[in-house]
Design a protein around this motif. Structure first.
Motif, PDB file in Angstrom:
ATOM      1  N   SER A   1       0.849  -1.182   0.000  1.00  0.00           N
ATOM      2  CA  SER A   1       0.000   0.000   0.000  1.00  0.00           C
ATOM      3  C   SER A   1       0.895   1.247   0.000  1.00  0.00           C
ATOM      4  N   VAL A   2       0.275   2.404  -0.077  1.00  0.00           N
ATOM      5  CA  VAL A   2       1.021   3.667  -0.018  1.00  0.00           C
ATOM      6  C   VAL A   2       0.425   4.492   1.115  1.00  0.00           C
ATOM      7  N   ASN A   3       1.279   5.010   2.006  1.00  0.00           N
ATOM      8  CA  ASN A   3       0.762   5.803   3.130  1.00  0.00           C
ATOM      9  C   ASN A   3       0.657   7.298   2.769  1.00  0.00           C
ATOM     10  N   ASP A   4       0.214   8.096   3.709  1.00  0.00           N
ATOM     11  CA  ASP A   4      -0.018   9.521   3.434  1.00  0.00           C
ATOM     12  C   ASP A   4       1.252  10.254   3.009  1.00  0.00           C
ATOM     13  N   ALA A   5       2.385   9.782   3.510  1.00  0.00           N
ATOM     14  CA  ALA A   5       3.662  10.416   3.159  1.00  0.00           C
ATOM     15  C   ALA A   5       4.118  10.038   1.751  1.00  0.00           C
ATOM     16  N   GLY A   6       3.351   9.157   1.086  1.00  0.00           N
ATOM     17  CA  GLY A   6       3.755   8.725  -0.252  1.00  0.00           C
ATOM     18  C   GLY A   6       4.815   7.636  -0.213  1.00  0.00           C
ATOM     19  N   HIS A   7       4.898   6.939   0.916  1.00  0.00           N
ATOM     20  CA  HIS A   7       5.874   5.852   1.044  1.00  0.00           C
ATOM     21  C   HIS A   7       5.197   4.509   0.815  1.00  0.00           C
ATOM     22  N   LEU A   8       5.910   3.621   0.178  1.00  0.00           N
ATOM     23  CA  LEU A   8       5.410   2.258  -0.002  1.00  0.00           C
ATOM     24  C   LEU A   8       5.391   1.536   1.348  1.00  0.00           C
ATOM     25  N   THR A   9       4.289   0.856   1.634  1.00  0.00           N
ATOM     26  CA  THR A   9       4.243   0.033   2.849  1.00  0.00           C
ATOM     27  C   THR A   9       4.049  -1.421   2.455  1.00  0.00           C
ATOM     28  N   VAL A  10       4.599  -2.301   3.281  1.00  0.00           N
ATOM     29  CA  VAL A  10       4.425  -3.739   3.081  1.00  0.00           C
ATOM     30  C   VAL A  10       3.941  -4.322   4.409  1.00  0.00           C
ATOM     31  N   ALA A  11       2.838  -5.035   4.357  1.00  0.00           N
ATOM     32  CA  ALA A  11       2.210  -5.588   5.566  1.00  0.00           C
ATOM     33  C   ALA A  11       2.085  -4.496   6.640  1.00  0.00           C
ATOM     34  N   GLY A  12       1.804  -3.258   6.212  1.00  0.00           N
ATOM     35  CA  GLY A  12       1.599  -2.152   7.142  1.00  0.00           C
ATOM     36  C   GLY A  12       2.868  -1.459   7.597  1.00  0.00           C
ATOM     37  N   HIS A  13       4.038  -1.931   7.167  1.00  0.00           N
ATOM     38  CA  HIS A  13       5.306  -1.316   7.587  1.00  0.00           C
ATOM     39  C   HIS A  13       5.814  -0.369   6.500  1.00  0.00           C
ATOM     40  N   ASP A  14       6.222   0.816   6.903  1.00  0.00           N
ATOM     41  CA  ASP A  14       6.762   1.807   5.979  1.00  0.00           C
ATOM     42  C   ASP A  14       8.155   1.345   5.511  1.00  0.00           C
ATOM     43  N   THR A  15       8.308   1.173   4.200  1.00  0.00           N
ATOM     44  CA  THR A  15       9.588   0.644   3.684  1.00  0.00           C
ATOM     45  C   THR A  15      10.747   1.602   3.958  1.00  0.00           C
ATOM     46  N   THR A  16      10.461   2.926   4.002  1.00  0.00           N
ATOM     47  CA  THR A  16      11.570   3.864   4.260  1.00  0.00           C
ATOM     48  C   THR A  16      12.061   3.707   5.706  1.00  0.00           C
ATOM     49  N   GLU A  17      11.136   3.365   6.614  1.00  0.00           N
ATOM     50  CA  GLU A  17      11.554   3.136   8.008  1.00  0.00           C
ATOM     51  C   GLU A  17      12.345   1.839   8.145  1.00  0.00           C
ATOM     52  N   LEU A  18      11.915   0.803   7.407  1.00  0.00           N
ATOM     53  CA  LEU A  18      12.654  -0.467   7.445  1.00  0.00           C
ATOM     54  C   LEU A  18      14.074  -0.259   6.916  1.00  0.00           C
ATOM     55  N   ALA A  19      14.186   0.517   5.821  1.00  0.00           N
ATOM     56  CA  ALA A  19      15.507   0.772   5.238  1.00  0.00           C
ATOM     57  C   ALA A  19      16.378   1.562   6.211  1.00  0.00           C
ATOM     58  N   ALA A  20      15.782   2.553   6.887  1.00  0.00           N
ATOM     59  CA  ALA A  20      16.552   3.363   7.831  1.00  0.00           C
ATOM     60  C   ALA A  20      17.016   2.510   9.015  1.00  0.00           C
ATOM     61  N   ARG A  21      16.165   1.584   9.439  1.00  0.00           N
ATOM     62  CA  ARG A  21      16.493   0.787  10.620  1.00  0.00           C
ATOM     63  C   ARG A  21      17.520  -0.311  10.330  1.00  0.00           C
ATOM     64  N   TYR A  22      17.393  -0.975   9.162  1.00  0.00           N
ATOM     65  CA  TYR A  22      18.235  -2.145   8.888  1.00  0.00           C
ATOM     66  C   TYR A  22      19.296  -1.911   7.828  1.00  0.00           C
ATOM     67  N   GLY A  23      19.241  -0.768   7.117  1.00  0.00           N
ATOM     68  CA  GLY A  23      20.214  -0.518   6.054  1.00  0.00           C
ATOM     69  C   GLY A  23      19.778  -1.158   4.740  1.00  0.00           C
ATOM     70  N   THR A  24      20.493  -0.784   3.681  1.00  0.00           N
ATOM     71  CA  THR A  24      20.223  -1.355   2.366  1.00  0.00           C
ATOM     72  C   THR A  24      21.535  -1.873   1.791  1.00  0.00           C
ATOM     73  N   PRO A  25      21.510  -2.744   0.792  1.00  0.00           N
ATOM     74  CA  PRO A  25      20.330  -3.422   0.277  1.00  0.00           C
ATOM     75  C   PRO A  25      19.712  -4.322   1.347  1.00  0.00           C
TER      76      PRO A  25
END
Ligand SMILES: *Cc1c(COP(=O)(O)O)cnc(C)c1O
Length: 431
Positions: A7-31
């Protein structure tokens, strides 16, 4: 959106199973590889439920480890009551380390060494899927030495061409896998197995290919395998109790790919098995299936950080990412189609078409071409969907790139299932 957990949240970020992907990337790093545990479990239940409902008693799905292999996956497969197929002692070792009940494991491969055979038998392996006569002799010798009878299936090629990519098409007569029915080599292998005191032949296996959208090719394979089963019963008095139809059911990767009704496919295969066995006057064998891709592919996505973008006037635009063929070699290998999204700018309109380029010193290191994306800059996030299968399991350390972390989205939130490799990991075995 391609899948219901996105889904896409109000901030325009992709979410997966309700989790904001930008937050997951910030927390765990990429790739970063993300897997939605609920999707994996639900697909296991779909297969298991449908095989129990539409196929003879004892039918079971076995997860194909080669699609995705680490300890946590085997714990989930154990909890879901799945079987597993393994292709190496390394797969088997991982499953054993995870406490998977190995009597539900099937050991594949075209070259099992004596060491593989010993390790598997030491570990309490359920079944070898025996590929050829030399291997049959080796299993017999080891079983004789131990004074046991070892259960096996025989890997056969039914001579089917499911019109998928040549590199993932495995059921034709000219194949490195198994023994062909058409040439008489399958029958010879059955006779050899029946003649061995320490071999307990339980049935046959075939695998016709991968990313197959309809049930037709599976039904064709089942028809040929069951005719062979009936033939062997008539000529040699041996009736197989198990028929393993392999893996291969497809997953949609891009908008426009057809949706797959796994239950309907299994129901159609089950009905055909019943009908064909009645026609031959034989008891229907239990059906095993080995789904890999269709259990994990669409449970996964990969997040990358954008480095630079580059426009070559008159040619094309490149966007470079901090991963590539080292975590996803499938475009390089097969020109596989993927859906690529600007995970942090989902509401921005596309600024052009981009070639998504990996970080390796290799011009073929691309993830996808002609992707419509908004104008991106350094630090933006890209997301590649459907990377759960044949990405992490095919990952390499080419260019000494560490393998990414794998984060699972469980019912109590995100957790690391595989830690990111460190630079120290890269030199650990260097003497
Ligand atoms: C690759 C393979 C599978 C899994 O195929 P998927 O397309 O991932 O479902 C199952 N069985 C065998 C023997 C295979 O080689």
């Amino acid at each position: 959106m391609l899948y219901p957990n996105l889904s896409v949240n109000d901030a325009g970020h992709l979410t997966v199973a309700g989790h904001d992907t930008t937050e997951l990337a910030a927390r765990y790093g990429t790739p970063l590889m993300i897997l939605d545990e609920a999707v994996i479990r639900s697909r296991c239940r779909t297969y298991k439920g449908a095989l129990e409902r539409f196929c003879p008693a004892g039918s079971l799905p076995a997860f194909a480890s080669k699609a995705l292999c680490f300890k946590r996956i085997y714990e989930i497969m154990a909890e879901e009551g799945m079987g597993i197929d393994v292709v190496s002692s390394g797969d088997l070792y991982t499953a054993k380390a995870a406490g998977f009940p190995l009597e539900r494991a099937f050991f594949h491969g075209t070259n099992k060494t004596d060491r593989d055979i010993r390790f598997a038998m030491d570990s309490g392996l359920g079944y070898f899927v025996c590929d050829n006569a030399a291997e049959l002799d080796a299993i017999e010798a080891e079983a004789a030495r131990r004074g046991v009878r070892q259960k096996i299936l025989l890997r056969l090629t039914p001579g089917i061409d499911p019109h998928t990519h040549a590199k993932i098409n495995t059921g034709k007569v000219d194949s490195k896998f198994g023994a062909a029915i058409e040439t008489g080599q399958a029958e010879a292998l059955v006779c050899a197995a029946l003649g061995k005191a320490h071999i307990d032949l339980r049935g046959y296996h075939c695998h016709i290919g991968s990313q197959i959208f309809e049930h037709g090719p599976f039904c064709d394979a089942a028809r040929i395998m069951l005719a062979f089963t009936a033939d062997m019963a008539r000529r040699h008095g041996y009736l197989a109790e198990l028929l393993n139809l392999g893996g291969g059911m497809a997953v949609p990767y891009v908008e426009g790919d057809p949706a797959i009704d796994y239950v309907a496919n299994i129901a159609a295969i089950g009905a055909l098995v019943e009908e064909v066995c009645t026609g031959h006057g034989i008891k229907a064998p239990a059906i095993l299936m080995e789904p890999g891709r269709s259990i994990v592919a669409d449970a996964g996505l990969t997040l990358y950080t954008v480095g630079s973008t580059k426009t070559i006037p008159g040619f094309r635009n490149y966007v470079s990412i901090d991963g590539g063929m080292t975590d996803n070699p499938r475009y390089t290998l097969y020109q596989s189609a993927y859906t690529v999204l600007a995970a942090g700018r989902m509401k921005d309109t596309p600024a052009g078409e981009y070639t998504v380029a990996g970080c390796c010193c290799e011009s073929g290191d691309l993830i996808q071409e002609n992707v419509p994306l908004p104008a991106l800059s350094r630090g933006d996030l890209l997301c590649v969907l459907t990377t759960g299968a044949y990405n992490f399991s095919m990952a390499s350390n080419y260019n000494r790139v560490p393998r990414p972390a794998v984060v699972m989205l469980g019912k109590n939130g995100p957790y690391e299932a595989v830690r990111r490799e460190s630079w120290e990991d890269l030199v650990r075995n260097d003497c």
